[in-house]
Design a protein around this motif. Sequence first.
Motif, short mmCIF file in Angstrom:
data_model
loop_
_atom_site.label_atom_id
_atom_site.label_comp_id
_atom_site.label_asym_id
_atom_site.label_seq_id
_atom_site.Cartn_x
_atom_site.Cartn_y
_atom_site.Cartn_z
N ARG A 1 2.32 1.83 -3.43
CA ARG A 1 1.31 2.37 -4.35
C ARG A 1 1.08 3.86 -4.09
O ARG A 1 0.96 4.66 -5.02
N ARG A 2 1.02 4.24 -2.82
CA ARG A 2 0.84 5.66 -2.49
C ARG A 2 2.02 6.49 -2.99
O ARG A 2 1.84 7.60 -3.50
N ARG A 3 3.22 5.97 -2.84
CA ARG A 3 4.42 6.69 -3.29
C ARG A 3 4.43 6.84 -4.81
O ARG A 3 4.93 7.83 -5.32
N GLN A 4 3.91 5.85 -5.52
CA GLN A 4 3.85 5.97 -6.98
C GLN A 4 2.87 7.05 -7.40
O GLN A 4 3.11 7.77 -8.36
N ARG A 5 1.77 7.15 -6.68
CA ARG A 5 0.76 8.17 -7.00
C ARG A 5 1.24 9.56 -6.62
O ARG A 5 0.92 10.55 -7.27
N ARG A 6 1.98 9.66 -5.51
CA ARG A 6 2.47 10.94 -5.02
C ARG A 6 3.97 10.84 -4.78
O ARG A 6 4.43 10.71 -3.64
N ASP B 1 0.84 -1.21 0.00
CA ASP B 1 0.00 0.00 0.00
C ASP B 1 0.87 1.25 0.00
O ASP B 1 0.60 2.22 -0.72
#
Length: 183
Positions: free
Chosen positions: A88-93, A85
Motif C-alpha cells: 500500500r505504501r509503494r502504491q501511494r509513493r 502495508d
Amino acid sequence: MTEADHDRADMRRLQGGDGSALDPLMQRWEIRLRSYLMRHGLNDADACDLAQESFVRVFRHASRFDPRRTFSTWMFQIALNLLRDHARRRQRRPTSPLGEAPEAITDTTPQSTTESAEAAAAVRDAVSKLPLPLREVVVLVEFEHRSYAEVAEIIGASSKAVETRLYRARAKLRESLSHWLES
C-alpha cells in the motif's frame, strides 16, 4: 521434539519474559521468512527489513500467540500483514522498479545453466506481477508448501477462497509463461 514443539516452547519462554527465546526462533525461521518475502517480489534489503519487523512484532505481541496454533502460521500472518502495508505504501509513493530479486537465499536455486536462470527469472517476474491476493496464495502454497487450511488462516479467508485464488493465479501464470511451457 519436532520443530513445532520447539517453536511452542520458545514462545512459552518468550511469553514468560525470557527475551532470549526469540533468538532460536529467528535462527530457525529468518532465512525461510526472507525467502518468502522475496518470492513476493521484494528485493533483499526490503525482505530483510520486513523479516526483522516481523520478529519485532513477534516479540512485542508474544502474549497474543495462541499455543494451539503453529508458530509458523502466526509468523507468516504477521509478515503478510506487513507485506500488505508495504504494498500500500509503494502504491501511494511509487519508486523506480527494483532490481531482480534472487530466487531464494538457500543453495537450492537452480542457476547451473543460463536457461534455468532465465526460466527462474521469468517465473519470479510472472509471480511478482500477480495481484497481491493471488500472489499471496501462490507463494504460500507453491513455495512455502503450506496446506490450504494454513493459507486460509494466514490470509484470513476460507479454504475454498484459497483454492479459487490458486486456480486463478495458476491460469494467469500459465498465460504469462506460455512461451516457456511450450519449449
